[in-house]
Design a protein around this motif. Sequence first.
Motif, mmCIF file in Angstrom:
data_model
loop_
_atom_site.group_PDB
_atom_site.id
_atom_site.type_symbol
_atom_site.label_atom_id
_atom_site.label_comp_id
_atom_site.label_asym_id
_atom_site.label_seq_id
_atom_site.Cartn_x
_atom_site.Cartn_y
_atom_site.Cartn_z
ATOM 1 N N PRO A 229 5.716 -24.348 23.698
ATOM 2 C CA PRO A 229 7.612 -24.488 23.493
ATOM 3 C C PRO A 229 7.854 -25.029 22.307
ATOM 4 N N GLU A 230 7.058 -25.054 20.846
ATOM 5 C CA GLU A 230 8.355 -25.907 20.257
ATOM 6 C C GLU A 230 9.402 -24.464 20.284
ATOM 7 N N PRO A 231 11.019 -24.608 19.487
ATOM 8 C CA PRO A 231 11.884 -24.305 19.886
ATOM 9 C C PRO A 231 11.904 -22.542 18.651
ATOM 10 N N VAL A 232 11.072 -23.495 17.622
ATOM 11 C CA VAL A 232 11.212 -22.329 16.468
ATOM 12 C C VAL A 232 10.671 -20.855 16.955
ATOM 13 N N TYR A 233 10.140 -21.083 18.107
ATOM 14 C CA TYR A 233 9.306 -19.143 18.842
ATOM 15 C C TYR A 233 9.950 -18.990 20.380
ATOM 16 N N ARG A 234 12.183 -19.505 19.892
ATOM 17 C CA ARG A 234 12.013 -18.396 20.692
ATOM 18 C C ARG A 234 13.422 -17.958 19.827
ATOM 19 N N LEU A 235 13.246 -17.913 18.596
ATOM 20 C CA LEU A 235 13.868 -17.250 17.824
ATOM 21 C C LEU A 235 13.380 -15.877 18.034
ATOM 22 N N TRP A 297 22.555 -17.699 -0.837
ATOM 23 C CA TRP A 297 21.680 -18.928 0.132
ATOM 24 C C TRP A 297 22.103 -19.893 0.943
ATOM 25 N N LEU A 298 23.366 -19.479 0.321
ATOM 26 C CA LEU A 298 24.619 -20.828 1.262
ATOM 27 C C LEU A 298 24.525 -20.351 2.731
ATOM 28 N N GLN A 299 24.628 -18.766 3.215
ATOM 29 C CA GLN A 299 25.298 -17.958 4.360
ATOM 30 C C GLN A 299 23.375 -17.741 5.128
ATOM 31 N N ILE A 300 22.480 -18.116 4.454
ATOM 32 C CA ILE A 300 21.496 -18.281 4.726
ATOM 33 C C ILE A 300 21.220 -19.061 5.433
ATOM 34 N N ARG A 301 21.417 -19.740 4.696
ATOM 35 C CA ARG A 301 20.737 -21.604 5.231
ATOM 36 C C ARG A 301 21.336 -21.672 6.481
ATOM 37 N N ARG A 302 23.193 -20.987 6.744
ATOM 38 C CA ARG A 302 23.745 -21.496 7.430
ATOM 39 C C ARG A 302 22.839 -21.018 9.216
ATOM 40 N N ASN A 303 22.821 -19.082 8.655
ATOM 41 C CA ASN A 303 22.780 -18.777 9.434
ATOM 42 C C ASN A 303 21.226 -19.243 10.738
ATOM 43 N N VAL A 304 20.270 -19.174 9.676
ATOM 44 C CA VAL A 304 19.211 -19.560 10.167
ATOM 45 C C VAL A 304 19.044 -21.293 11.165
ATOM 46 N N ALA A 305 19.788 -21.575 10.462
ATOM 47 C CA ALA A 305 19.948 -23.603 10.699
ATOM 48 C C ALA A 305 20.699 -23.352 12.183
ATOM 49 N N GLU A 306 21.749 -22.024 12.447
ATOM 50 C CA GLU A 306 22.447 -22.223 13.666
ATOM 51 C C GLU A 306 22.054 -21.035 14.489
ATOM 52 N N LEU A 307 20.695 -20.363 14.033
ATOM 53 C CA LEU A 307 20.318 -19.928 15.110
ATOM 54 C C LEU A 307 18.997 -20.898 15.755
ATOM 55 N N GLU A 315 19.885 -22.739 24.890
ATOM 56 C CA GLU A 315 20.655 -21.564 24.556
ATOM 57 C C GLU A 315 20.252 -19.818 24.312
ATOM 58 N N GLU A 316 20.718 -18.746 24.972
ATOM 59 C CA GLU A 316 20.825 -17.824 24.979
ATOM 60 C C GLU A 316 21.899 -17.655 23.180
ATOM 61 N N LEU A 317 20.782 -16.470 22.553
ATOM 62 C CA LEU A 317 21.356 -16.547 21.104
ATOM 63 C C LEU A 317 22.605 -15.308 21.092
ATOM 64 N N PRO A 318 23.602 -16.058 20.774
ATOM 65 C CA PRO A 318 24.464 -14.614 21.115
ATOM 66 C C PRO A 318 24.074 -13.554 19.956
ATOM 67 N N ALA A 319 24.638 -12.470 20.856
ATOM 68 C CA ALA A 319 24.678 -11.425 19.589
ATOM 69 C C ALA A 319 25.695 -11.267 18.427
ATOM 70 N N GLU A 320 26.316 -11.841 18.678
ATOM 71 C CA GLU A 320 27.426 -11.965 16.894
ATOM 72 C C GLU A 320 26.038 -12.154 16.382
ATOM 73 N N LEU A 321 25.619 -13.678 16.399
ATOM 74 C CA LEU A 321 24.887 -14.202 15.623
ATOM 75 C C LEU A 321 24.035 -13.617 15.078
ATOM 76 N N ARG A 322 23.278 -13.145 15.536
ATOM 77 C CA ARG A 322 21.859 -12.077 15.748
ATOM 78 C C ARG A 322 22.375 -10.876 14.748
ATOM 79 N N LEU A 323 23.840 -10.249 14.804
ATOM 80 C CA LEU A 323 24.185 -9.731 13.641
ATOM 81 C C LEU A 323 24.516 -9.683 12.613
ATOM 82 N N ARG A 324 25.284 -11.371 12.490
ATOM 83 C CA ARG A 324 25.206 -11.438 11.243
ATOM 84 C C ARG A 324 24.470 -11.924 10.806
#
Length: 397
Positions: A229-235, A297-307, A315-324
């Motif tokens: 049930p851990e959140p990481v497995y909903r990525l 690195w800053l972009q990748i770190r930010r994006n993974v943290a947001e996911l 929450e449902e993952l926004p399509a915009e975030l997945r594309l970014r």
Amino acid sequence: MSGVGVGDDGAAAKVVEAVRDLVPRIRERAAEAEAAGRVPDETVRQLADAGLFRLLQPTRFGGLAASPVHFYSAIKTIAAACGSTGWISSVIGVHNWQLALFPDRAQQEVWGADPDTRVSSSYAPTGTVEAVGGGFRMSGRWSFSSGCEHAEWAFLGGMTVAADGTVDARTYLVPRTDYRIEHNWDTQGLRATGSHDIVIDEPVFVPEHRTLAYARTVALDCPGQEVNPEPVYRLPFGGLFPTTITVPPLGVAEGAWQTYVDVTRERFRVSYGQKVVDDPFAHVRIARAASEVDAAWLQIRRNVAELYAHAVRGEELPAELRLRVRRDQVLGTGRAVAATDLLMENAGGNAMRHAHVLQRYWRDVHTGRGHVANDPERALTLFGRGALGLDARDTMI
């Protein structure tokens, strides 16, 4: 439910520190690893003892199920010392996350007796797969299975086509007793990854529970989520796996930058009668290369943290975030290559000698760029389509 099974950040941070402590030894073994064509067993054992491979492993098998930010931080640190070690650590490490998405029975078969059991992969559907009662029959050849000599199982890609033309693409989990490794990895860079071919000479049976359909990973509806049930497995696989292929080149570029800076302090350019440390053009290259790596690195770190934050909140993952995530991932690899090239162009003839560390970084980053997950046009097209409101569905989003 929000907050269920959130990974232990403190324990994960300690793993990153333990990995950092191994860096001097990893750097010392880099030339040896390249000459041998494989990362030393001792290095893999030490990384396992440090807890690297448990960062993304379910807690019920002794893992930390941590935020991927910790995992990628450790990988970048490793790759800055040795690109090949960083590469296999990244792909093998993320396989523990993917295995957690499989049915519980498959997880028990791999980790039940030994939670330290590792899995390699080759996802391109180049073998033959036939649906049969209770599962599938597989045979053929799969290439580029990085770190396969350090694994006892393999994820192999394959697909079947129904009578109505429907394609069923899956990942198949196969034990090492069912395949052989053909040692044929001979490349310019990442030579120690041992990315050899996996060969199944005679058809083997793979039961249904050792398979996972790509359609389910894209939909974030995997059987393993019922027991983990851990959140990481909903990525999404399309967010984590490509990032797994970009972070090692970023680490390599960081290692190249530090090497260039160290060498430049002592280098003398005979043609101009000048110490390179006083060359303003070298100063500019140092600044530009550092900015490229930092930005990526800053972009990748930010994006993974947001996911991960979305997953923690349920929450449902926004399509915009997945594309970014895919946009910045693939451009991050490009920035790593550009930064390393910028430095190499100004490093002088000695940097091309085999004994010089900088040329190994240069070869490694270009070889890593060749991975299909680092193909920029496909990922950028998807982002552009999404921004325009067009269909941007893809298995790697």
